[in-house]
Design a protein around this motif. Sequence first.
Motif, mmCIF file in Angstrom:
data_model
loop_
_atom_site.group_PDB
_atom_site.id
_atom_site.type_symbol
_atom_site.label_atom_id
_atom_site.label_comp_id
_atom_site.label_asym_id
_atom_site.label_seq_id
_atom_site.Cartn_x
_atom_site.Cartn_y
_atom_site.Cartn_z
ATOM 1 N N PRO A 69 -10.700 35.560 17.528
ATOM 2 C CA PRO A 69 -9.988 34.554 18.324
ATOM 3 C C PRO A 69 -10.691 34.164 19.626
ATOM 4 N N GLY A 70 -11.386 35.067 20.256
ATOM 5 C CA GLY A 70 -12.072 34.742 21.499
ATOM 6 C C GLY A 70 -13.186 33.731 21.321
ATOM 7 N N LEU A 71 -13.746 33.672 20.126
ATOM 8 C CA LEU A 71 -14.833 32.737 19.851
ATOM 9 C C LEU A 71 -14.367 31.293 19.967
ATOM 10 N N ALA A 72 -13.204 30.980 19.429
ATOM 11 C CA ALA A 72 -12.677 29.611 19.514
ATOM 12 C C ALA A 72 -12.443 29.207 20.964
ATOM 13 N N GLU A 73 -11.898 30.110 21.757
ATOM 14 C CA GLU A 73 -11.663 29.799 23.169
ATOM 15 C C GLU A 73 -12.976 29.576 23.910
ATOM 16 N N ALA A 74 -13.987 30.369 23.597
ATOM 17 C CA ALA A 74 -15.290 30.211 24.242
ATOM 18 C C ALA A 74 -15.914 28.857 23.901
ATOM 19 N N MET A 75 -15.768 28.424 22.648
ATOM 20 C CA MET A 75 -16.314 27.124 22.250
ATOM 21 C C MET A 75 -15.581 25.996 22.966
ATOM 22 N N ARG A 76 -14.256 26.103 23.069
ATOM 23 C CA ARG A 76 -13.489 25.071 23.779
ATOM 24 C C ARG A 76 -13.899 24.998 25.241
ATOM 25 N N LEU A 77 -14.062 26.149 25.884
ATOM 26 C CA LEU A 77 -14.452 26.192 27.288
ATOM 27 C C LEU A 77 -15.813 25.540 27.495
ATOM 28 N N THR A 79 -17.234 23.281 25.613
ATOM 29 C CA THR A 79 -17.078 21.848 25.381
ATOM 30 C C THR A 79 -16.509 21.167 26.620
ATOM 31 N N LEU A 80 -15.521 21.780 27.241
ATOM 32 C CA LEU A 80 -14.930 21.205 28.455
ATOM 33 C C LEU A 80 -15.947 21.119 29.593
ATOM 34 N N LYS A 81 -16.843 22.089 29.687
ATOM 35 C CA LYS A 81 -17.882 22.065 30.722
ATOM 36 C C LYS A 81 -18.813 20.872 30.541
ATOM 37 N N GLN A 82 -19.067 20.492 29.305
ATOM 38 C CA GLN A 82 -20.028 19.439 29.012
ATOM 39 C C GLN A 82 -19.414 18.052 29.003
ATOM 40 N N ARG A 83 -18.103 17.969 28.970
ATOM 41 C CA ARG A 83 -17.421 16.686 28.896
ATOM 42 C C ARG A 83 -17.515 15.955 30.228
ATOM 43 N N GLN A 84 -17.764 14.657 30.155
ATOM 44 C CA GLN A 84 -17.824 13.812 31.347
ATOM 45 C C GLN A 84 -16.429 13.237 31.584
ATOM 46 N N TRP A 85 -15.753 13.722 32.569
ATOM 47 C CA TRP A 85 -14.406 13.238 32.887
ATOM 48 C C TRP A 85 -14.480 12.047 33.818
ATOM 49 N N PRO A 86 -13.618 11.037 33.616
ATOM 50 C CA PRO A 86 -13.669 9.842 34.483
ATOM 51 C C PRO A 86 -13.281 10.138 35.912
#
Length: 86
Positions: A69-77, A79-86
Motif C-alpha cells: 500500500p505504501g507504494l501507491a501513496e509514494a507514486m501519488r506524492l 506525481t503531485l510534486k511534478q504537476r504544474q499547478w495554476p
Amino acid sequence: MLVQLLRDLGAEIVATQILSDDLDPLAEALRKYADQSDVNLIITTGGTGFAPRDNTPEATQKVIEREAPGLAEAMRLETLKQRQWP
C-alpha cells in the motif's frame, strides 16, 4: 507514449493490450501475464475512477498475492510534486 518511455529506459515490452474494465476478463488477462516467465512487471493505466465499470483495482486485487500500500501513496506524492499547478 508510455511504451516509448519504458523502451527509452531499456525495458523490453513483451505485450501491450487495451482491455475493457470488466472485472473478470481484466483479472484473467492480468493473471495470464503474471504467469508468463518472461514478464516481471505489469503496468496498468485507467479504470481507476469511481464509475461502476472502473474495475482495475479490484481486478488487480483478485490476482496479486500481497499488497504494497505504501507504494501507491509514494507514486501519488511524486506525481503531485511534478504537476504544474495554476
